[in-house]
Scaffold this active site. Structure first.
Site, PDB file in Angstrom:
ATOM      1  N   VAL A 109       0.846  -1.195   0.000  1.00  0.00           N
ATOM      2  CA  VAL A 109       0.000   0.000   0.000  1.00  0.00           C
ATOM      3  C   VAL A 109       0.887   1.253   0.000  1.00  0.00           C
ATOM      4  O   VAL A 109       1.709   1.444   0.899  1.00  0.00           O
ATOM      5  CB  VAL A 109      -0.959   0.009   1.214  1.00  0.00           C
ATOM      6  CG1 VAL A 109      -1.819   1.269   1.195  1.00  0.00           C
ATOM      7  CG2 VAL A 109      -1.822  -1.242   1.224  1.00  0.00           C
ATOM      8  N   LYS A 110       0.688   2.077  -1.027  1.00  0.00           N
ATOM      9  CA  LYS A 110       1.511   3.281  -1.173  1.00  0.00           C
ATOM     10  C   LYS A 110       0.782   4.450  -0.509  1.00  0.00           C
ATOM     11  O   LYS A 110      -0.366   4.764  -0.866  1.00  0.00           O
ATOM     12  CB  LYS A 110       1.738   3.536  -2.665  1.00  0.00           C
ATOM     13  CG  LYS A 110       2.974   4.316  -3.003  1.00  0.00           C
ATOM     14  CD  LYS A 110       3.192   4.287  -4.512  1.00  0.00           C
ATOM     15  CE  LYS A 110       4.365   5.128  -4.932  1.00  0.00           C
ATOM     16  NZ  LYS A 110       4.440   5.242  -6.402  1.00  0.00           N
ATOM     17  N   VAL A 111       1.463   5.080   0.440  1.00  0.00           N
ATOM     18  CA  VAL A 111       0.835   6.102   1.283  1.00  0.00           C
ATOM     19  C   VAL A 111       1.650   7.395   1.192  1.00  0.00           C
ATOM     20  O   VAL A 111       2.882   7.353   1.292  1.00  0.00           O
ATOM     21  CB  VAL A 111       0.807   5.623   2.762  1.00  0.00           C
ATOM     22  CG1 VAL A 111       0.160   6.651   3.664  1.00  0.00           C
ATOM     23  CG2 VAL A 111       0.112   4.271   2.887  1.00  0.00           C
TER      24      VAL A 111
END
Ligand code: G3P
Length: 217
Positions: free
Chosen positions: A86-88
């Site tokens: 998950v890219k945050v």
């Protein structure tokens, strides 16, 4: 150094994967939009398609900017496939969310990182990857590679397990310099990867070998 491809284009992902040197894929909302993908269902299907093409970590970016929204989106993205990371974004709620994901066994890539301070916070929160944007730093008149050297030094001294994922790569020389500076991963456009193949002396040398081979064929 691991090689990721920085695109949402399935043909380019396949071409890089067929080379046998690909370790993963990174995407972002701009790259997804470029492929003309519209709607939540299509986005999820596109990530599934990428996961089926490449056996490696696939970064899928959230578009929420509040803690609850990032968590809700991240849970859905990570449920797509075991390889989804998950890219945050590097914002206050993003750091809080990265810590939550870390505590709940969900891997993360902290994106839009432009300074050592931001990278230290991401590492402290337990991010799997931190993504410094080399090309965009260069574009603003600074030297992006300085940041890779600095992070390599800090992460080594501190023993952080977060991997340095050099992003915003613009040319083959960026890739070489990232390897030299100690980046764990380099995420690159296909052109930059293919650019590593090129040298005029290779072309001249091969032409001569093939010409000479005709003499004994
Ligand atoms: O995926 C993030 C990063 O690689 C974007 O690159 O070329 O848009 O600065 P660029």
């Amino acid at each position: 150094m691991k090689f990721f491809i920085d695109t949402a284009n399935l043909a380019q992902i396949k071409e890089a994967n067929d080379l046998g040197i690909l370790d993963g894929v990174t995407t972002n909302p701009s790259l997804m939009a470029k492929e003309g993908i519209k709607g939540q269902e299509a986005v999820m299907q596109h990530y599934k398609d990428i996961c089926e093409l490449v056996d490696g970590d696939i970064s899928a970016e959230v578009i929420s900017t509040d803690f609850a929204g990032i968590i809700e989106e991240g849970k859905k993205l990570s449920a797509i496939h075991k390889n989804i990371v998950v890219k945050v974004p590097m914002i206050k709620d993003g750091i809080k969310a990265i810590k939550w994901f870390t505590d709940n066994g969900i891997r993360t890539n902290c994106t839009l990182v432009f300074s050592a301070g931001q990278a230290i916070l991401a590492a402290k929160a337990g991010a799997t990857y931190v993504s410094p944007f080399i090309g965009r730093i260069d574009d603003s008149g600074w030297d992006g590679m300085d940041l890779i050297h600095q992070l390599s030094q800090i992460f080594g001294v501190q023993g952080y397990r977060t991997e340095i994922l050099a992003a915003s790569i613009r040319n083959p020389n960026h890739i070489i310099k990232c390897a030299e500076a100690g980046a764990d991963v380099c995420t690159c456009p296909l052109d930059s990867i293919l650019g590593l193949l090129k040298h005029p002396l290779t072309d001249i040398g091969l032409a001569k070998f093939l010409e000479d081979a005709k003499k004994f064929a």
